[in-house]
Scaffold this motif. Structure first.
Motif, PDB file in Angstrom:
ATOM      1  N   VAL A 153       0.834  -1.207   0.000  1.00  0.00           N
ATOM      2  CA  VAL A 153       0.000   0.000   0.000  1.00  0.00           C
ATOM      3  C   VAL A 153       0.868   1.257   0.000  1.00  0.00           C
ATOM      4  N   SER A 154       1.886   1.293   0.850  1.00  0.00           N
ATOM      5  CA  SER A 154       2.774   2.457   0.891  1.00  0.00           C
ATOM      6  C   SER A 154       3.514   2.635  -0.426  1.00  0.00           C
ATOM      7  N   ARG A 155       3.983   1.542  -1.003  1.00  0.00           N
ATOM      8  CA  ARG A 155       4.707   1.635  -2.276  1.00  0.00           C
ATOM      9  C   ARG A 155       3.785   2.134  -3.390  1.00  0.00           C
ATOM     10  N   ALA A 156       2.558   1.627  -3.412  1.00  0.00           N
ATOM     11  CA  ALA A 156       1.613   2.055  -4.444  1.00  0.00           C
ATOM     12  C   ALA A 156       1.231   3.523  -4.267  1.00  0.00           C
ATOM     13  N   LEU A 157       1.042   3.954  -3.027  1.00  0.00           N
ATOM     14  CA  LEU A 157       0.670   5.344  -2.772  1.00  0.00           C
ATOM     15  C   LEU A 157       1.818   6.282  -3.142  1.00  0.00           C
ATOM     16  N   ALA A 158       3.065   5.855  -2.867  1.00  0.00           N
ATOM     17  CA  ALA A 158       4.218   6.687  -3.217  1.00  0.00           C
ATOM     18  C   ALA A 158       4.368   6.833  -4.730  1.00  0.00           C
ATOM     19  N   ALA A 159       3.943   5.821  -5.487  1.00  0.00           N
ATOM     20  CA  ALA A 159       4.075   5.864  -6.946  1.00  0.00           C
ATOM     21  C   ALA A 159       2.866   6.455  -7.645  1.00  0.00           C
ATOM     22  N   ALA A 160       1.783   6.694  -6.921  1.00  0.00           N
ATOM     23  CA  ALA A 160       0.541   7.173  -7.544  1.00  0.00           C
ATOM     24  C   ALA A 160       0.703   8.595  -8.062  1.00  0.00           C
ATOM     25  N   ARG A 161      -0.096   8.930  -9.075  1.00  0.00           N
ATOM     26  CA  ARG A 161      -0.058  10.268  -9.661  1.00  0.00           C
ATOM     27  C   ARG A 161      -1.171  11.172  -9.143  1.00  0.00           C
ATOM     28  N   TRP A 162      -2.254  10.563  -8.642  1.00  0.00           N
ATOM     29  CA  TRP A 162      -3.389  11.383  -8.217  1.00  0.00           C
ATOM     30  C   TRP A 162      -3.064  12.338  -7.071  1.00  0.00           C
ATOM     31  N   PRO A 163      -2.080  12.047  -6.175  1.00  0.00           N
ATOM     32  CA  PRO A 163      -1.790  13.025  -5.127  1.00  0.00           C
ATOM     33  C   PRO A 163      -1.385  14.399  -5.655  1.00  0.00           C
ATOM     34  N   ASN A 164      -0.888  14.471  -6.897  1.00  0.00           N
ATOM     35  CA  ASN A 164      -0.569  15.778  -7.470  1.00  0.00           C
ATOM     36  C   ASN A 164      -1.795  16.685  -7.540  1.00  0.00           C
ATOM     37  N   ARG A 165      -2.965  16.078  -7.653  1.00  0.00           N
ATOM     38  CA  ARG A 165      -4.195  16.851  -7.767  1.00  0.00           C
ATOM     39  C   ARG A 165      -4.768  17.210  -6.400  1.00  0.00           C
TER      40      ARG A 165
END
Length: 304
Positions: A19-31
């Motif tokens: 979960v942490s690895r996926a969240l760190a790689a996600a792009r949606w947090p930019n929004r």
């Protein structure tokens, strides 16, 4: 309590790595950096509760049908100075492992906090000697340096620092963007947001998800401060300030929350792309997910 222990262990392992690895790689947090920061804090807190709770519930399972009951039984034995005979070798190992993990988590956090506070104190003392108060802003100081530098030193006795080079190189709008960015860091205490993830990553640096969490959270607080500065001073002013000041920061990020420092190119790209804000439904779902993540292990511990 054994099923609850297994469920908590599974949740803790999932949050710590995939979960942490996926969240760190996600792009949606930019929004939605604010929502992502809340989610990260929930992941860290829920992961710690789940991992510690798994060992605790397994270790105390022979003493009661629920964790509160088991803790009460243990307290009764302690009051009579008796050792609970129902605790076997496996339970003792689980409790010992839980104690070691808790000590490591708290010890690393305490050490990181002490080092950070010590470095800030030295930095603040140097600033008080080398920098001069800036009449234009209470609490801000001007550093006699030709390079355009701007950063903040958080804490109870915070400092906001701009160099003479920054004052001469930046336009009025760009300077306003810099100051808005720094004040956002100080007002929202982003240093306290980042610090637990320094400890989280240092506790198990061999776990990729935990190791990447610190970098992801540090990037998100910069995005959040950028959004505040963009709303206050405008996109063009912030972009100009990033280009002028971005490569000139020399202060250690361990001691300060440096503004226009790492990943300037990525931050400029984000400004140019101007990502749309997520809908209210998506934002609400993100925040509800954060609340649920913390609630699940908490309820499991209380009701197991």
């Amino acid at each position: 309590m054994i099923p609850a222990s297994v469920a908590l262990l599974t949740l803790g392992v999932l949050l710590a790595e995939p979960v942490s690895r996926a969240l760190a790689a996600a792009r949606w947090p930019n929004r939605d950096p604010t929502g992502a920061l809340l989610l990260w804090q929930a992941v860290g807190l829920a992961g710690g509760l789940a991992l510690l709770g798994a060992g605790l519930t397994f270790g105390l399972a022979p003493l009661g049908d629920s964790l509160p009951a088991a803790v009460g039984t243990l307290a009764d034995h302690a009051g009579r100075r008796e050792w609970p005979s129902r605790l076997g070798l496996l339970q003792l190992l689980a409790l010992a492992a839980t104690l070691v993990l808790a000590a490591r988590l708290l010890g690393v956090l305490g050490l990181a906090t002490a080092r950070t506070l010590r470095a800030r104190r030295r930095h603040r003392d140097l600033l008080d000697v080398l920098a001069t108060p800036w009449p234009a802003m209470a609490g801000a100081r001007v550093l006699a340096h030709p390079l355009p530098v701007a950063y903040c030193l958080p804490g109870l006795r915070s400092r906001l620092v701009v160099s003479e080079g920054a004052l001469s190189a930046l336009s009025a709008g760009e300077l306003a963007a810099v100051l808005a960015h720094e004040r956002a860091h100080l007002r929202e205490r982003h240093d306290l947001v980042v610090l637990p993830f320094v400890a989280w990553g240092a506790t198990a640096p061999w776990v990729p998800g935990m190791a990447r969490a610190q970098l992801a959270v540090a990037a998100l607080v910069e995005m959040r401060a950028d959004d505040v500065a963009r709303a206050s001073a405008g996109e063009l002013a912030l972009a100009g300030a990033l280009r002028r000041v971005g490569g000139a920061i020399g202060a250690s990020e361990r001691a300060t929350l440096t503004s226009f420092s790492a990943a300037v190119g990525g931050r400029l790209d984000r400004l140019e792309q101007c990502p749309d804000q997520p809908s209210r439904t998506v934002r609400a779902a993100t925040r509800l997910t954060a609340v649920a993540l913390v609630a699940v292990p908490t309820l499991a511990l209380l009701l197991s």
